[in-house]
Scaffold this active site. Structure first.
Site, PDB file in Angstrom:
ATOM      1  N   ILE A 243       1.379  -1.591   0.164  1.00 44.49           N
ATOM      2  CA  ILE A 243       0.316  -0.166   0.240  1.00 44.49           C
ATOM      3  C   ILE A 243       0.848   1.418  -0.167  1.00 44.49           C
ATOM      4  O   ILE A 243       0.453   2.564  -0.344  1.00 44.49           O
ATOM      5  CB  ILE A 243      -0.979  -0.210   1.124  1.00 44.49           C
ATOM      6  CG1 ILE A 243      -2.120   1.133   0.882  1.00 44.49           C
ATOM      7  CG2 ILE A 243      -0.176  -0.090   2.585  1.00 44.49           C
ATOM      8  CD1 ILE A 243      -2.896   0.410   2.061  1.00 44.49           C
TER       9      ILE A 243
ATOM     10  N   ASN B 273      11.599  -9.042   6.460  1.00 48.09           N
ATOM     11  CA  ASN B 273      12.102  -8.515   8.262  1.00 48.09           C
ATOM     12  C   ASN B 273      11.044  -9.598   9.392  1.00 48.09           C
ATOM     13  O   ASN B 273      10.055 -10.173   9.825  1.00 48.09           O
ATOM     14  CB  ASN B 273      11.514  -7.307   8.303  1.00 48.09           C
ATOM     15  CG  ASN B 273      11.825  -6.204   6.842  1.00 48.09           C
ATOM     16  OD1 ASN B 273      13.174  -6.089   7.377  1.00 48.09           O
ATOM     17  ND2 ASN B 273      10.660  -4.723   6.447  1.00 48.09           N
TER      18      ASN B 273
ATOM     19  N   VAL C 251       4.277  -5.413  10.785  1.00 47.63           N
ATOM     20  CA  VAL C 251       2.713  -6.391  10.052  1.00 47.63           C
ATOM     21  C   VAL C 251       3.483  -7.446  10.788  1.00 47.63           C
ATOM     22  O   VAL C 251       4.273  -8.469  10.389  1.00 47.63           O
ATOM     23  CB  VAL C 251       2.248  -6.101   9.096  1.00 47.63           C
ATOM     24  CG1 VAL C 251       1.184  -7.706   8.983  1.00 47.63           C
ATOM     25  CG2 VAL C 251       2.077  -5.286   8.491  1.00 47.63           C
TER      26      VAL C 251
ATOM     27  N   HIS D  50       6.359 -12.606   5.498  1.00 45.06           N
ATOM     28  CA  HIS D  50       5.828 -11.740   4.414  1.00 45.06           C
ATOM     29  C   HIS D  50       7.064 -11.170   3.366  1.00 45.06           C
ATOM     30  O   HIS D  50       7.703 -11.071   4.204  1.00 45.06           O
ATOM     31  CB  HIS D  50       4.702 -10.713   4.124  1.00 45.06           C
ATOM     32  CG  HIS D  50       5.485  -9.283   5.188  1.00 45.06           C
ATOM     33  ND1 HIS D  50       5.026  -9.524   6.420  1.00 45.06           N
ATOM     34  CD2 HIS D  50       5.919  -7.884   5.089  1.00 45.06           C
ATOM     35  CE1 HIS D  50       5.978  -8.163   7.380  1.00 45.06           C
ATOM     36  NE2 HIS D  50       6.166  -7.697   6.343  1.00 45.06           N
ATOM     37  N   MET D  51       7.035 -11.231   3.002  1.00 44.73           N
ATOM     38  CA  MET D  51       8.321 -10.792   1.331  1.00 44.73           C
ATOM     39  C   MET D  51       8.532 -10.323   0.896  1.00 44.73           C
ATOM     40  O   MET D  51       7.337  -9.783   0.207  1.00 44.73           O
ATOM     41  CB  MET D  51       8.721 -12.953   1.072  1.00 44.73           C
ATOM     42  CG  MET D  51       9.841 -12.331   0.173  1.00 44.73           C
ATOM     43  SD  MET D  51      10.073 -13.543  -0.929  1.00 44.73           S
ATOM     44  CE  MET D  51      10.729 -15.081  -0.041  1.00 44.73           C
ATOM     45  N   HIS D  52       8.917  -9.207   1.012  1.00 49.12           N
ATOM     46  CA  HIS D  52       8.924  -8.104   0.134  1.00 49.12           C
ATOM     47  C   HIS D  52       9.911  -7.917  -0.936  1.00 49.12           C
ATOM     48  O   HIS D  52      10.715  -8.381  -0.800  1.00 49.12           O
ATOM     49  CB  HIS D  52       9.594  -6.749   0.799  1.00 49.12           C
ATOM     50  CG  HIS D  52       9.300  -6.546   2.621  1.00 49.12           C
ATOM     51  ND1 HIS D  52       8.187  -4.939   1.603  1.00 49.12           N
ATOM     52  CD2 HIS D  52       8.757  -6.953   2.813  1.00 49.12           C
ATOM     53  CE1 HIS D  52       7.621  -4.548   3.810  1.00 49.12           C
ATOM     54  NE2 HIS D  52       7.830  -5.424   4.207  1.00 49.12           N
TER      55      HIS D  52
HETATM   56  P1  5GP Z   1       7.155  -5.047   7.499  1.00 48.28           P
HETATM   57  O1  5GP Z   1       7.253  -3.795   7.920  1.00 48.28           O
HETATM   58  O2  5GP Z   1       6.092  -5.392   8.972  1.00 48.28           O
HETATM   59  O3  5GP Z   1       7.979  -5.939   6.554  1.00 48.28           O
HETATM   60  O4  5GP Z   1       5.896  -4.242   6.054  1.00 48.28           O
HETATM   61  C1  5GP Z   1       4.613  -4.232   6.036  1.00 48.28           C
HETATM   62  C2  5GP Z   1       4.434  -3.640   4.898  1.00 48.28           C
HETATM   63  O5  5GP Z   1       2.736  -3.703   4.757  1.00 48.28           O
HETATM   64  C3  5GP Z   1       4.686  -2.018   4.921  1.00 48.28           C
HETATM   65  O6  5GP Z   1       5.774  -1.914   3.927  1.00 48.28           O
HETATM   66  C4  5GP Z   1       3.407  -1.558   4.313  1.00 48.28           C
HETATM   67  O7  5GP Z   1       2.930  -0.425   3.622  1.00 48.28           O
HETATM   68  C5  5GP Z   1       2.422  -2.533   4.267  1.00 48.28           C
HETATM   69  N1  5GP Z   1       1.149  -2.547   4.964  1.00 48.28           N
HETATM   70  C6  5GP Z   1       0.503  -2.477   5.939  1.00 48.28           C
HETATM   71  N2  5GP Z   1      -0.911  -2.401   6.030  1.00 48.28           N
HETATM   72  C7  5GP Z   1      -1.461  -2.971   4.925  1.00 48.28           C
HETATM   73  C8  5GP Z   1      -2.322  -2.966   3.642  1.00 48.28           C
HETATM   74  O8  5GP Z   1      -3.469  -2.959   4.264  1.00 48.28           O
HETATM   75  N3  5GP Z   1      -2.216  -3.311   3.143  1.00 48.28           N
HETATM   76  C9  5GP Z   1      -1.573  -3.091   2.008  1.00 48.28           C
HETATM   77  N4  5GP Z   1      -1.640  -3.699   0.570  1.00 48.28           N
HETATM   78  N5  5GP Z   1      -0.345  -3.072   2.330  1.00 48.28           N
HETATM   79  C10 5GP Z   1      -0.069  -2.918   3.331  1.00 48.28           C
END
Ligand code: 5GP
Length: 115
Positions: A30, A86, A95, A99-101
């Protein structure tokens, strides 16, 4: 409480899904940090890498196969990309549904900001 990502898997909240099967879902981040920024998640809720168990091996291996296919589909397979997972606070995880970016579409620079 299901995570926000479990709600995306279930179709309860909207997301721009680019791939989904019985084990894995991939959707656009997002708040993209690159021209291509996709999150690839196991449909099963695993909080962090620290919560992974041996029974998850096939699903987690599948994340890489899906990452490769999505990268190809989105046109960044040849130019290259970065995969990031992460884990917890110091890893920058926000979150708690593992998850994998998948990031690409431009030169991403060095792996970590120099400090
Ligand atoms: P983290 O920091 O946990 O590795 O990455 C979480 C990612 O989830 C962030 O890049 C953030 O922008 C994305 N994200 C958080 N909430 C949502 C959502 O409701 N929808 C989508 N598509 N991405 C989200």
């Amino acid at each position: 409480m299901p995570t926000i990502f479990s709600k995306i898997v279930a179709g309860e909240i909207p997301a721009d899904i680019v791939y989904q099967d019985e084990r894995v879902t991939a959707f656009k981040d997002i708040h993209p940090l690159a021209p291509v920024h996709i999150l690839i998640i196991p449909n099963k809720e695993i909080a962090t890498v620290d919560d992974v168990s041996p029974e998850d091996e096939a699903t987690l291996g599948h994340l890489f196969v899906v990452a490769k296919e999505v990268a190809r589909k989105l046109g960044i397979a040849e130019s290259g990309y970065r995969l990031i997972i992460n884990c917890k606070g110091d890893g920058g995880q926000e979150v708690f549904h593992m998850h994998m970016h998948l990031l690409g579409g431009k030169k991403l620079g060095s792996m970590l900001a120099k400090s």
